[in-house]
Design an enzyme around this catalytic site. Structure first.
Site, PDB file in Angstrom:
ATOM      1  N   THR A 136       0.819  -1.212   0.000  1.00 41.91           N
ATOM      2  CA  THR A 136       0.000   0.000   0.000  1.00 41.91           C
ATOM      3  C   THR A 136       0.854   1.264   0.000  1.00 41.91           C
ATOM      4  O   THR A 136       1.982   1.247   0.504  1.00 41.91           O
ATOM      5  CB  THR A 136      -0.903  -0.006   1.258  1.00 41.91           C
ATOM      6  OG1 THR A 136      -1.540   1.249   1.394  1.00 41.91           O
ATOM      7  CG2 THR A 136      -0.104  -0.264   2.528  1.00 41.91           C
ATOM      8  N   ASP A 137       0.275   2.354  -0.490  1.00 38.22           N
ATOM      9  CA  ASP A 137       0.967   3.645  -0.422  1.00 38.22           C
ATOM     10  C   ASP A 137       1.010   4.191   1.009  1.00 38.22           C
ATOM     11  O   ASP A 137       1.745   5.132   1.293  1.00 38.22           O
ATOM     12  CB  ASP A 137       0.323   4.662  -1.371  1.00 38.22           C
ATOM     13  CG  ASP A 137      -1.142   4.960  -1.067  1.00 38.22           C
ATOM     14  OD1 ASP A 137      -1.723   4.312  -0.171  1.00 38.22           O
ATOM     15  OD2 ASP A 137      -1.717   5.840  -1.741  1.00 38.22           O
ATOM     16  N   GLU A 138       0.202   3.605   1.922  1.00 34.95           N
ATOM     17  CA  GLU A 138       0.146   4.145   3.286  1.00 34.95           C
ATOM     18  C   GLU A 138       1.471   3.978   4.030  1.00 34.95           C
ATOM     19  O   GLU A 138       1.691   4.634   5.045  1.00 34.95           O
ATOM     20  CB  GLU A 138      -0.993   3.487   4.073  1.00 34.95           C
ATOM     21  CG  GLU A 138      -2.338   3.728   3.431  1.00 34.95           C
ATOM     22  CD  GLU A 138      -3.516   3.589   4.383  1.00 34.95           C
ATOM     23  OE1 GLU A 138      -3.304   3.442   5.596  1.00 34.95           O
ATOM     24  OE2 GLU A 138      -4.658   3.638   3.888  1.00 34.95           O
TER      25      GLU A 138
ATOM     26  N   LYS B 226       2.045  -3.234   7.397  1.00 39.14           N
ATOM     27  CA  LYS B 226       2.349  -3.425   5.971  1.00 39.14           C
ATOM     28  C   LYS B 226       3.799  -3.008   5.688  1.00 39.14           C
ATOM     29  O   LYS B 226       4.497  -3.658   4.895  1.00 39.14           O
ATOM     30  CB  LYS B 226       1.388  -2.605   5.092  1.00 39.14           C
ATOM     31  CG  LYS B 226      -0.046  -3.099   5.086  1.00 39.14           C
ATOM     32  CD  LYS B 226      -0.238  -4.497   4.501  1.00 39.14           C
ATOM     33  CE  LYS B 226      -0.003  -4.566   3.015  1.00 39.14           C
ATOM     34  NZ  LYS B 226      -0.394  -5.891   2.458  1.00 39.14           N
TER      35      LYS B 226
ATOM     36  N   TYR C 150      -2.092  -0.423  10.961  1.00 37.83           N
ATOM     37  CA  TYR C 150      -2.200  -1.095   9.663  1.00 37.83           C
ATOM     38  C   TYR C 150      -0.985  -0.785   8.796  1.00 37.83           C
ATOM     39  O   TYR C 150      -0.307  -1.688   8.296  1.00 37.83           O
ATOM     40  CB  TYR C 150      -3.484  -0.667   8.942  1.00 37.83           C
ATOM     41  CG  TYR C 150      -3.469  -0.992   7.464  1.00 37.83           C
ATOM     42  CD1 TYR C 150      -3.526  -2.308   7.021  1.00 37.83           C
ATOM     43  CD2 TYR C 150      -3.375   0.024   6.503  1.00 37.83           C
ATOM     44  CE1 TYR C 150      -3.482  -2.614   5.665  1.00 37.83           C
ATOM     45  CE2 TYR C 150      -3.345  -0.269   5.150  1.00 37.83           C
ATOM     46  CZ  TYR C 150      -3.392  -1.586   4.729  1.00 37.83           C
ATOM     47  OH  TYR C 150      -3.342  -1.887   3.396  1.00 37.83           O
TER      48      TYR C 150
HETATM   49  P1  NAD Z   1      -9.710  -7.377   2.023  1.00 38.41           P
HETATM   50  O1  NAD Z   1      -9.751  -7.039   3.479  1.00 38.41           O
HETATM   51  O2  NAD Z   1     -10.906  -7.093   1.193  1.00 38.41           O
HETATM   52  O3  NAD Z   1      -9.390  -8.944   1.846  1.00 38.41           O
HETATM   53  C1  NAD Z   1      -8.418  -9.589   2.599  1.00 38.41           C
HETATM   54  C2  NAD Z   1      -8.541 -11.096   2.352  1.00 38.41           C
HETATM   55  O4  NAD Z   1      -7.481 -11.756   3.070  1.00 38.41           O
HETATM   56  C3  NAD Z   1      -9.853 -11.707   2.830  1.00 38.41           C
HETATM   57  O5  NAD Z   1     -10.375 -12.581   1.856  1.00 38.41           O
HETATM   58  C4  NAD Z   1      -9.455 -12.445   4.091  1.00 38.41           C
HETATM   59  O6  NAD Z   1     -10.299 -13.567   4.363  1.00 38.41           O
HETATM   60  C5  NAD Z   1      -8.032 -12.863   3.768  1.00 38.41           C
HETATM   61  N1  NAD Z   1      -7.221 -13.082   4.973  1.00 38.41           N
HETATM   62  C6  NAD Z   1      -7.103 -12.264   6.044  1.00 38.41           C
HETATM   63  N2  NAD Z   1      -6.285 -12.811   6.959  1.00 38.41           N
HETATM   64  C7  NAD Z   1      -5.863 -14.009   6.437  1.00 38.41           C
HETATM   65  C8  NAD Z   1      -4.987 -15.022   6.909  1.00 38.41           C
HETATM   66  N3  NAD Z   1      -4.397 -14.936   8.103  1.00 38.41           N
HETATM   67  N4  NAD Z   1      -4.768 -16.092   6.114  1.00 38.41           N
HETATM   68  C9  NAD Z   1      -5.381 -16.189   4.907  1.00 38.41           C
HETATM   69  N5  NAD Z   1      -6.229 -15.269   4.423  1.00 38.41           N
HETATM   70  C10 NAD Z   1      -6.466 -14.182   5.187  1.00 38.41           C
HETATM   71  O7  NAD Z   1      -8.424  -6.664   1.457  1.00 38.41           O
HETATM   72  P2  NAD Z   1      -8.215  -5.911   0.052  1.00 38.41           P
HETATM   73  O8  NAD Z   1      -8.767  -4.541   0.165  1.00 38.41           O
HETATM   74  O9  NAD Z   1      -8.638  -6.812  -1.034  1.00 38.41           O
HETATM   75  O10 NAD Z   1      -6.622  -5.766   0.037  1.00 38.41           O
HETATM   76  C11 NAD Z   1      -5.823  -6.831  -0.455  1.00 38.41           C
HETATM   77  C12 NAD Z   1      -4.345  -6.458  -0.298  1.00 38.41           C
HETATM   78  O11 NAD Z   1      -4.083  -5.262  -1.024  1.00 38.41           O
HETATM   79  C13 NAD Z   1      -3.933  -6.171   1.149  1.00 38.41           C
HETATM   80  O12 NAD Z   1      -2.652  -6.707   1.336  1.00 38.41           O
HETATM   81  C14 NAD Z   1      -3.908  -4.654   1.238  1.00 38.41           C
HETATM   82  O13 NAD Z   1      -2.957  -4.225   2.188  1.00 38.41           O
HETATM   83  C15 NAD Z   1      -3.495  -4.290  -0.168  1.00 38.41           C
HETATM   84  N6  NAD Z   1      -3.978  -2.976  -0.665  1.00 38.41           N
HETATM   85  C16 NAD Z   1      -5.310  -2.662  -0.582  1.00 38.41           C
HETATM   86  C17 NAD Z   1      -5.746  -1.445  -1.102  1.00 38.41           C
HETATM   87  C18 NAD Z   1      -7.199  -1.052  -1.065  1.00 38.41           C
HETATM   88  O14 NAD Z   1      -7.535   0.081  -1.406  1.00 38.41           O
HETATM   89  N7  NAD Z   1      -8.119  -1.928  -0.683  1.00 38.41           N
HETATM   90  C19 NAD Z   1      -4.832  -0.562  -1.685  1.00 38.41           C
HETATM   91  C20 NAD Z   1      -3.486  -0.927  -1.730  1.00 38.41           C
HETATM   92  C21 NAD Z   1      -3.065  -2.151  -1.229  1.00 38.41           C
HETATM   93  O1  DAU Z   2      -4.194   3.906   0.344  1.00 33.49           O
HETATM   94  C1  DAU Z   2      -4.398   2.528   0.264  1.00 33.49           C
HETATM   95  C2  DAU Z   2      -5.252   2.058   1.425  1.00 33.49           C
HETATM   96  O2  DAU Z   2      -6.580   2.520   1.163  1.00 33.49           O
HETATM   97  C3  DAU Z   2      -5.238   0.548   1.624  1.00 33.49           C
HETATM   98  O3  DAU Z   2      -3.937   0.156   1.968  1.00 33.49           O
HETATM   99  C4  DAU Z   2      -6.223   0.135   2.716  1.00 33.49           C
HETATM  100  O4  DAU Z   2      -6.268  -1.272   2.824  1.00 33.49           O
HETATM  101  C5  DAU Z   2      -7.592   0.670   2.348  1.00 33.49           C
HETATM  102  O5  DAU Z   2      -8.507   0.357   3.384  1.00 33.49           O
HETATM  103  C6  DAU Z   2      -7.547   2.174   2.116  1.00 33.49           C
HETATM  104  O6  DAU Z   2      -7.288   2.860   3.366  1.00 33.49           O
HETATM  105  P1  DAU Z   2      -8.067   4.207   3.745  1.00 33.49           P
HETATM  106  O7  DAU Z   2      -8.029   4.400   5.210  1.00 33.49           O
HETATM  107  O8  DAU Z   2      -7.609   5.343   2.898  1.00 33.49           O
HETATM  108  O9  DAU Z   2      -9.557   3.795   3.241  1.00 33.49           O
HETATM  109  P2  DAU Z   2     -11.006   4.013   3.887  1.00 33.49           P
HETATM  110  O10 DAU Z   2     -12.002   3.603   2.853  1.00 33.49           O
HETATM  111  O11 DAU Z   2     -11.117   3.422   5.245  1.00 33.49           O
HETATM  112  O12 DAU Z   2     -11.087   5.594   4.051  1.00 33.49           O
HETATM  113  C7  DAU Z   2     -10.918   6.467   2.940  1.00 33.49           C
HETATM  114  C8  DAU Z   2     -10.994   7.891   3.458  1.00 33.49           C
HETATM  115  O13 DAU Z   2     -12.335   8.156   3.910  1.00 33.49           O
HETATM  116  C9  DAU Z   2     -10.111   8.167   4.667  1.00 33.49           C
HETATM  117  O14 DAU Z   2      -9.615   9.485   4.589  1.00 33.49           O
HETATM  118  C10 DAU Z   2     -11.043   8.025   5.867  1.00 33.49           C
HETATM  119  C11 DAU Z   2     -12.372   8.502   5.304  1.00 33.49           C
HETATM  120  N1  DAU Z   2     -13.583   7.881   5.872  1.00 33.49           N
HETATM  121  C12 DAU Z   2     -13.640   6.508   5.927  1.00 33.49           C
HETATM  122  C13 DAU Z   2     -14.753   5.890   6.421  1.00 33.49           C
HETATM  123  C14 DAU Z   2     -14.811   4.373   6.508  1.00 33.49           C
HETATM  124  C15 DAU Z   2     -14.649   8.654   6.274  1.00 33.49           C
HETATM  125  O15 DAU Z   2     -14.596   9.903   6.211  1.00 33.49           O
HETATM  126  N2  DAU Z   2     -15.758   8.031   6.756  1.00 33.49           N
HETATM  127  C16 DAU Z   2     -15.862   6.668   6.862  1.00 33.49           C
HETATM  128  O16 DAU Z   2     -16.911   6.152   7.350  1.00 33.49           O
END
Ligand code: NAD
Ligand code: DAU
Length: 355
Positions: free
Chosen positions: A134-136, A163, A159
């Site tokens: 992630t970019d975080e 990561k 988180y």
């Molecule tokens: P998600 O939370 O939707 O899915 C996570 C999956 O991992 C689920 O299916 C869960 O059952 C499985 N999991 C969790 N713990 C596990 C374990 N111990 N063993 C096996 N499986 C397990 O996550 P996502 O949003 O699809 O993100 C996927 C990956 O991409 C993550 O590594 C996250 O850090 C990264 N990422 C997400 C975003 C985003 O915006 N969602 C952006 C950048 C990077």
């Molecule tokens: O940048 C990549 C990341 O983006 C991933 O690594 C994470 O897995 C993914 O969850 C996401 O993280 P964020 O914290 O940016 O996503 P989230 O959807 O939780 O929140 C997006 C923005 O919206 C953030 O600034 C918080 C705000 N927010 C979120 C929720 C859930 C609100 O204002 N209200 C809300 O109820």
């Protein structure tokens, strides 16, 4: 047949990636290792469950015996590692699972790959361990500037710290053991199959049903949004053409304030869904609430390296992607209800018995 071991394939991005790969690539098999936490949903892959090129294994990436067995049984040529605890708010209230899965789980996979692939070191063969991050990890930006692959790590939440630790382990396994690791650091994804605790699906679900829309702080935090299919395409390109040991930033070149997104979703639903009672606009549901502790102000990705070196850039504009996402949630109410009421677990039992 080349076997890909995908972890976390029942989550949001993993499920999209499996669908993307099976639809577009020939000569591959996919083995999906997923624990099925609250975020993992078999229903996201229901239509491919019977594909002979697909195998689902329920299990924990932190279990070295299971992971070692899977490497021996399936002899994967590549690993694409998505499995993680992914929600920042949950990491603030309960960080322990994040350290376990994101740090210990990633270590367990890396070490199993090292043991299984020790016969052929990096540079010899097509093996790849793609660690999806992630970019975080880079922390928070001020009003200007972008994250590049050289930006120092500065994670601010449990988180992002977990990561960052997993990225460092992945990198260490490349440098120390020549494991063919690639790391991608991507910005915020949105699109079909995202669990409705994340901003965009949460707002769609609440606004559809006339519930309040919680906006943290002043609503002016900025994220760089990328449609999930564009992320999947970027990952497939990195997997195929990225050199081992490389890191690639992936982003949408699409910075939006949270309040802009919430407002845009309200307008789309007013247009596409049945009106609220009294015909009031959905923007009337917006509530500014207490800010997230340590809330990063701005993320923005410089995706120049992956564009120059691998020819990838996003295809989907935010306007198009958001409209497609809202339509998808409107058309998949059963999926949403299923994951919210836990019925996908009964579905699992009916599909796979006790396995
Ligand atoms: P998600 O939370 O939707 O899915 C996570 C999956 O991992 C689920 O299916 C869960 O059952 C499985 N999991 C969790 N713990 C596990 C374990 N111990 N063993 C096996 N499986 C397990 O996550 P996502 O949003 O699809 O993100 C996927 C990956 O991409 C993550 O590594 C996250 O850090 C990264 N990422 C997400 C975003 C985003 O915006 N969602 C952006 C950048 C990077
Ligand atoms: O940048 C990549 C990341 O983006 C991933 O690594 C994470 O897995 C993914 O969850 C996401 O993280 P964020 O914290 O940016 O996503 P989230 O959807 O939780 O929140 C997006 C923005 O919206 C953030 O600034 C918080 C705000 N927010 C979120 C929720 C859930 C609100 O204002 N209200 C809300 O109820």
């Amino acid at each position: 047949m080349k076997t890909l071991l995908i972890t976390g394939g029942c989550g949001f991005i993993g499920a999209n990636f499996i669908r993307f790969m099976l639809a577009r690539k020939t000569g591959i098999r996919v083995v999906n290792l997923d624990k099925l936490t609250y975020a993992g949903n078999l229903s996201s892959l229901a239509d491919i469950a019977a594909d002979p090129r697909y195998r689902f294994v329920q299990g924990d990436i932190c279990d070295p015996d299971l992971v070692g067995w899977l490497f021996a049984e399936e002899a994967p040529e590549a690993v694409v590692h998505f499995a993680a605890e992914s929600h920042v708010d949950r990491s603030i209230t309960g960080p322990s699972a994040f350290i376990q899965t994101n740090v210990v789980g990633t270590f367990t996979l890396l070490d199993a790959a090292r043991a299984a692939w020790s016969d052929r070191p990096e540079g010899n063969g097509n093996r790849r361990f793609l660690h999806v991050s992630t970019d975080e990890v880079y922390g928070s930006l001020g009003p200007t500037g972008y994250f590049t692959e050289e930006t120092p790590y500065d994670p601010r939440s449990p988180y992002s710290a977990s990561k960052a630790a997993s990225d460092h382990l992945a990198s260490a396994y490349f440098h120390t053991y020549r494991l063919p690791v690639l790391i991608t650091n991507c910005s915020n994804n949105y699109g079909p199959f995202q669990f409705p605790e994340k901003l965009i699906p949460l707002v769609i679900n609440n606004a559809l049903h006339g519930r309040e829309l919680p906006v943290y702080g002043d609503g002016r935090n900025i994220r760089d949004w990328l449609f999930v299919e564009d992320h999947c395409r970027a990952l497939s390109v990195v997997l195929e053409r990225g050199a081992a040991g490389q890191t690639f930033n992936i982003g949408g070149n699409n910075e939006k304030q949270n309040i802009e997104i919430v407002t845009a979703i309200c307008h789309l639903l007013d247009e596409m869904a049945p009106p609220l009672e009294n015909g009031r606009p959905r923007t009337s549901l917006i509530r500014f609430v207490t800010d997230r502790p340590g809330h990063d102000r701005r993320y923005a990705i410089d995706a120049g390296k992956i564009r120059r070196e691998l020819g990838w850039q996003p295809d989907t504009s935010f306007e198009e992607g958001l409209r497609r996402t809202v339509s998808w949630y409107l058309e998949h109410d059963a999926w949403l209800r299923g994951i919210l009421d836990g019925s996908y677990r009964s579905y699992y039992e009916s599909m796979y018995g006790g396995r």
